[in-house]
Design a protein around this motif. Sequence first.
Motif, PDB file in Angstrom:
ATOM      1  N   LEU A 169       1.016  -1.209  -0.148  1.00 38.48           N
ATOM      2  CA  LEU A 169      -0.043   0.119  -0.062  1.00 38.48           C
ATOM      3  C   LEU A 169       0.821   1.092  -0.058  1.00 38.48           C
ATOM      4  CD1 LEU A 169      -2.692  -1.176   2.892  1.00 38.48           C
ATOM      5  CD2 LEU A 169      -2.876  -1.262   0.433  1.00 38.48           C
ATOM      6  N   LEU A 171       0.070   4.658   1.951  1.00 40.45           N
ATOM      7  CA  LEU A 171      -0.692   5.279   2.658  1.00 40.45           C
ATOM      8  C   LEU A 171       0.232   6.334   3.307  1.00 40.45           C
ATOM      9  CD1 LEU A 171      -3.272   4.510   4.580  1.00 40.45           C
ATOM     10  CD2 LEU A 171      -2.001   3.045   6.020  1.00 40.45           C
ATOM     11  N   LEU A 195      -5.053   6.719   0.855  1.00 38.87           N
ATOM     12  CA  LEU A 195      -4.640   5.297   0.332  1.00 38.87           C
ATOM     13  C   LEU A 195      -4.598   5.304  -1.181  1.00 38.87           C
ATOM     14  CD1 LEU A 195      -4.178   2.528   1.264  1.00 38.87           C
ATOM     15  CD2 LEU A 195      -6.742   2.184   1.271  1.00 38.87           C
ATOM     16  N   ARG A 196      -3.650   4.442  -1.758  1.00 40.72           N
ATOM     17  CA  ARG A 196      -3.582   3.929  -2.953  1.00 40.72           C
ATOM     18  C   ARG A 196      -2.847   2.614  -3.003  1.00 40.72           C
ATOM     19  NH1 ARG A 196      -0.218   8.600  -6.484  1.00 40.72           N
ATOM     20  NH2 ARG A 196       1.840   8.281  -5.397  1.00 40.72           N
ATOM     21  N   PRO A 203      -8.443   2.313  -8.154  1.00 37.93           N
ATOM     22  CA  PRO A 203      -9.330   1.671  -7.106  1.00 37.93           C
ATOM     23  C   PRO A 203     -10.683   1.023  -7.831  1.00 37.93           C
ATOM     24  CG  PRO A 203      -9.405   3.797  -6.744  1.00 37.93           C
ATOM     25  CD  PRO A 203      -8.258   3.801  -7.628  1.00 37.93           C
ATOM     26  N   LEU A 208     -12.073  -1.412  -2.608  1.00 38.19           N
ATOM     27  CA  LEU A 208     -12.712  -0.786  -1.553  1.00 38.19           C
ATOM     28  C   LEU A 208     -13.001  -1.848  -0.283  1.00 38.19           C
ATOM     29  CD1 LEU A 208     -15.565   1.233  -3.289  1.00 38.19           C
ATOM     30  CD2 LEU A 208     -13.505   1.824  -2.367  1.00 38.19           C
ATOM     31  N   ALA A 211      -9.899  -1.502   1.412  1.00 37.91           N
ATOM     32  CA  ALA A 211      -9.755  -0.381   1.936  1.00 37.91           C
ATOM     33  C   ALA A 211     -10.421   0.081   3.485  1.00 37.91           C
ATOM     34  CB  ALA A 211     -10.004   0.910   1.173  1.00 37.91           C
ATOM     35  N   ALA A 214      -7.846  -1.172   5.871  1.00 37.06           N
ATOM     36  CA  ALA A 214      -6.262  -1.047   5.498  1.00 37.06           C
ATOM     37  C   ALA A 214      -5.579  -0.181   6.459  1.00 37.06           C
ATOM     38  CB  ALA A 214      -6.042  -0.601   4.061  1.00 37.06           C
ATOM     39  N   LEU A 246      -7.774   7.422  -2.488  1.00 41.41           N
ATOM     40  CA  LEU A 246      -8.787   7.216  -1.701  1.00 41.41           C
ATOM     41  C   LEU A 246      -8.513   8.034  -0.317  1.00 41.41           C
ATOM     42  CD1 LEU A 246      -9.626   3.508  -2.243  1.00 41.41           C
ATOM     43  CD2 LEU A 246     -10.821   5.522  -3.497  1.00 41.41           C
ATOM     44  N   VAL A 248      -9.392   7.969   3.675  1.00 40.35           N
ATOM     45  CA  VAL A 248     -10.193   6.986   4.499  1.00 40.35           C
ATOM     46  C   VAL A 248     -10.086   7.529   5.964  1.00 40.35           C
ATOM     47  CG1 VAL A 248     -10.093   4.413   5.177  1.00 40.35           C
ATOM     48  CG2 VAL A 248      -9.198   5.186   2.783  1.00 40.35           C
ATOM     49  N   VAL A 266     -14.964   5.500   3.165  1.00 40.61           N
ATOM     50  CA  VAL A 266     -13.925   6.011   2.110  1.00 40.61           C
ATOM     51  C   VAL A 266     -14.526   6.773   1.057  1.00 40.61           C
ATOM     52  CG1 VAL A 266     -12.413   4.623   0.246  1.00 40.61           C
ATOM     53  CG2 VAL A 266     -13.105   3.317   2.339  1.00 40.61           C
TER      54      VAL A 266
END
Length: 287
Positions: A169, A171, A195-196, A203, A208, A211, A214, A246, A248, A266
């Motif tokens: 990730l 993050l 996040l990606r 995504p 998801l 996610a 995560a 994203l 989160v 998300v």
Amino acid sequence: MSEPGGACVATSELDAGIRVERSAEDPTAFAAELGEGWQIGAGVNGGMLLAVVGNALRHACAADGHPDPLAISAYYLSASRPGPARVRTEVLRAGRTMSTAQASLVQEDPDGRPVERLRVLATYGDLDALPDDVRTSAMPPQMPPPEQCLGTDLAPPDFLERASLLERLDLRLDPSCVGWAVGQPSGRGLLQGWLRMADGREPDPLMLLLAVDALPPVTFDLGMLGWTPTLELSVHLRARPAPGWLAVTHRTRNFAGGLLEEDAEVWDSAGRLVAQSRQLARAPRPT
């Protein structure tokens, strides 16, 4: 990317990790391989397990025109380990716009006996067919852009050693939520960040499912470091996510009796709330 009705063709680490192959003898059963790169502690991350099962259900429901999870609830029965697994699916009802299905993920123990790891009940449909009308009071999290947030390399070293998931990730955590990394948790019960996937995979609904589970456990912000096993996790998917980062958030409002809820939201790069979840988890045991 995965193709409904058959095996997935892996184009990224996530696609490889959630790959399932339909059994020639039993079209309701799928073979999977749980990889070592998705672990938190000794077990495979709960969101990743849900994505594997979600992919099998996607294949099972695709023939009825319902490729996307809309609501999916999982009970975690035992800790999963890297290695072969089998997902058995059953479509309980296929309607015009939605299907209801269930699935279980099973692995063999060292003696060759089947052990159920995860049981899921889900509603599948077509996210692209949902109405565009949005009426909400929900607001995206307020935090600095990704380049001003902090990577997970600030997590405690002993945690990173047991969290190979974080290597998959990209993050970036909100600086206001990482006091726990230096022994100063805020006590708010809030973690949030961007996040990606580290390899650039965009995504989609199956991502998801990963996610929502995560981020590091929200118990870190309460000053409790360690494994926080999920007992039950329910996810609602609201839209197909746009490409890009994203946003989160994970928060808890009630820790009691050694248990806590963890609510996640998300948001995609278009500012839409694309997934929500709630899980019940067990707090880390005192050391």
